[in-house]
Design a protein around this motif. Structure first.
Motif, PDB file in Angstrom:
ATOM      1  N   UNK A  89       0.834  -1.209   0.000  1.00 35.56           N
ATOM      2  CA  UNK A  89       0.000   0.000   0.000  1.00 35.56           C
ATOM      3  C   UNK A  89       0.866   1.255   0.000  1.00 35.56           C
ATOM      4  N   UNK A  90       1.959   1.222   0.770  1.00 35.69           N
ATOM      5  CA  UNK A  90       2.883   2.353   0.813  1.00 35.69           C
ATOM      6  C   UNK A  90       3.520   2.585  -0.556  1.00 35.69           C
ATOM      7  N   UNK A  91       3.929   1.505  -1.222  1.00 32.80           N
ATOM      8  CA  UNK A  91       4.560   1.627  -2.533  1.00 32.80           C
ATOM      9  C   UNK A  91       3.569   2.116  -3.586  1.00 32.80           C
ATOM     10  N   UNK A  92       2.339   1.666  -3.484  1.00 33.92           N
ATOM     11  CA  UNK A  92       1.299   2.121  -4.416  1.00 33.92           C
ATOM     12  C   UNK A  92       1.070   3.624  -4.249  1.00 33.92           C
ATOM     13  N   UNK A  93       0.982   4.062  -2.998  1.00 33.04           N
ATOM     14  CA  UNK A  93       0.781   5.480  -2.695  1.00 33.04           C
ATOM     15  C   UNK A  93       1.971   6.307  -3.177  1.00 33.04           C
ATOM     16  N   UNK A  94       3.170   5.842  -2.891  1.00 30.56           N
ATOM     17  CA  UNK A  94       4.397   6.569  -3.247  1.00 30.56           C
ATOM     18  C   UNK A  94       4.519   6.770  -4.755  1.00 30.56           C
ATOM     19  N   UNK A 129      -0.165   5.318  -7.732  1.00 30.47           N
ATOM     20  CA  UNK A 129      -0.838   4.272  -8.508  1.00 30.47           C
ATOM     21  C   UNK A 129      -2.191   3.877  -7.933  1.00 30.47           C
ATOM     22  N   UNK A 130      -2.732   4.702  -7.053  1.00 31.24           N
ATOM     23  CA  UNK A 130      -3.993   4.348  -6.388  1.00 31.24           C
ATOM     24  C   UNK A 130      -5.118   4.054  -7.368  1.00 31.24           C
ATOM     25  N   UNK A 131      -5.120   4.737  -8.502  1.00 33.45           N
ATOM     26  CA  UNK A 131      -6.168   4.532  -9.507  1.00 33.45           C
ATOM     27  C   UNK A 131      -5.784   3.456 -10.520  1.00 33.45           C
ATOM     28  N   UNK A 132      -4.604   2.861 -10.321  1.00 28.85           N
ATOM     29  CA  UNK A 132      -4.110   1.894 -11.300  1.00 28.85           C
ATOM     30  C   UNK A 132      -3.877   0.500 -10.710  1.00 28.85           C
ATOM     31  N   UNK A 133      -3.511   0.434  -9.442  1.00 29.25           N
ATOM     32  CA  UNK A 133      -3.180  -0.851  -8.812  1.00 29.25           C
ATOM     33  C   UNK A 133      -4.023  -0.984  -7.545  1.00 29.25           C
ATOM     34  N   UNK A 134      -4.982  -1.909  -7.566  1.00 27.62           N
ATOM     35  CA  UNK A 134      -5.992  -1.973  -6.502  1.00 27.62           C
ATOM     36  C   UNK A 134      -5.927  -3.305  -5.747  1.00 27.62           C
ATOM     37  N   UNK A 135      -5.679  -3.229  -4.443  1.00 27.21           N
ATOM     38  CA  UNK A 135      -5.685  -4.418  -3.590  1.00 27.21           C
ATOM     39  C   UNK A 135      -7.097  -4.622  -3.051  1.00 27.21           C
TER      40      UNK A 135
END
Length: 404
Positions: A283-288, A291-297
């Motif tokens: 989640x930290x790497x996605x935020x950094x 990519x919040x709108x591109x990579x969804x857990x």
């Protein structure tokens, strides 16, 4: 041939008593493989039991009600199931310095079970007797030894689900234990070759038994879920990956690939089903990387089949696998597939015909995915070719049961 016994005025076939032993029932491939197998075993012929190292996991409630579930009766806090490094970190974080020191001693003395902080003799034996006991996951060495010395059964079977080289599992260390088993199943041809390369003398007792994939079961689960689209968008190319959030699944590679796809301004969204110890880090790497709108857990979904049905491309970027159950399920639903070249991938995919197999690095995954994203014709061709194959392995149950 089943023995006959006299019950309530009738002669009846005596059921075979089989117990499966594995670490837990978390939402993972090994656990799903067990559920698929036991659901294909006739209730009137087999009395099935399960023994877990830890009685936990989202798949616990999917075990049929007629199957008993127990756990290893070890003294409290005797082991950590995730492995040596996880045991050291766990004991250190909790201030269990004596247990931490014990694991360190086990490492130095090259003990066969490094995570065990009590004497193996202190673990009580199972009182029940069985016809067959199956160590369903040999990558937890405690289970290999437990099955041999703590469970009374006429026939003892080991099951290999993960590779050794990529997982850095020294199977040679457990050669003497494996020699005592009556039979060993490997879930892919490549995995069998790896095992025999390490321990050639096992040749006469090793065979391949693919994980059970039932097309009928998948279609039933799809019918149960209904036809509503699972995803929150229809105007993007939907990528899907299924697997626990652990390092072996290659999510660090996936996030880097997703960043490159975003930079290319490709209209995609990458969804992930699963949970695990890396969630906060990912989640930290996605935020950094914005990519919040591109990579969804999306977390755990015990019925993943509607998500597979509704995705455009199935992606498995794993560092290592034994077979890749989610890949097999995507094959059943004729989805364009891209996977890394893990053990078992070539048992399932014909490169460039029924899917793409790429090297396990960011650039190779990126280039393969970009090809599929930008070519609808390529995706349609792969799907059409998959529709001519038969990924259903439920018929293999009879062959497996003949060994058991």
């Amino acid at each position: 041939m089943f023995k006959l016994c006299y019950i309530a005025g009738k002669w009846s076939k005596k059921m075979k008593k089989i117990v499966f032993v594995l670490p837990h029932m978390l939402c993972g491939g090994v656990e799903k493989a067990l559920l698929s197998l036991i659901n294909e075993m006739p209730e009137d012929k087999y009395q099935i039991s399960i023994i877990l190292a830890e009685k936990e996991g989202d798949f616990l409630n999917q075990i049929p009600a007629n199957i008993s579930v127990d756990k290893i009766r070890a003294p409290k806090d005797s082991y950590v199931i995730e492995g040596t490094k996880a045991a050291l970190l766990s004991y250190l974080k909790r201030g269990k310095l004596i247990k931490f020191a014990r694991v360190c001693i086990n490492i130095i003395t090259k003990a066969d079970i490094t995570t065990l902080t009590t004497k193996f003799e202190n673990i009580p034996a199972v009182q029940e007797k069985y016809d067959v006991v199956v160590c369903f996951h040999i990558h937890m060495p405690l289970l290999l030894k437990y099955v041999l010395y703590k469970i009374d059964a006429k026939n003892k079977v080991a099951w290999v689900h993960n590779d050794f080289k990529s997982a850095k599992f020294d199977v040679c260390k457990y050669e003497k234990l494996l020699e005592r088993y009556n039979h060993i199943f490997c879930v892919s041809n490549q995995l069998k070759e790896e095992l025999l390369e390490c321990i050639p003398k096992l040749n006469n007792k090793v065979s391949v038994a693919p994980n059970i994939i039932s097309k009928q079961y998948i279609n039933t689960m799809l019918k149960y879920a209904g036809n509503e689209n699972c995803f929150d968008t229809n105007d993007k190319i939907k990528l899907l990956t299924i697997g626990r959030l652990e390092s072996q699944k290659g999510y660090d590679l996936a996030i880097e690939v997703c960043k490159l796809l975003k930079n290319d301004k490709l209209n995609i969204r990458w969804y992930v089903l699963g949970d695990g110890s890396l969630r906060n880090e990912l989640e930290t790497r996605i935020e950094k990387n914005c990519l919040n709108e591109y990579f969804c857990l999306l977390g755990i979904r015990t019925n993943p089949y509607p998500y597979i049905r509704d995705c455009d491309i199935y992606v498995q970027p794993s560092i290592h696998e034994g077979y890749g159950i989610a890949v097999a399920e995507a094959r059943v639903l004729n989805k364009p597939i891209l996977c890394t070249d893990f053990t078992g991938a070539r048992d399932q995919i014909i490169p460039e015909v029924t899917g793409l197999i790429v090297d396990t690095n960011v650039q190779s995954i990126y280039e393969g995915l970009k090809t599929l994203i930008c070519s609808e014709d390529k995706r349609k061709t792969l799907s059409k070719n998959l529709s001519k194959t038969n990924p259903d392995t439920s018929k293999a149950v009879q062959e497996i049961l003949s060994f058991l």
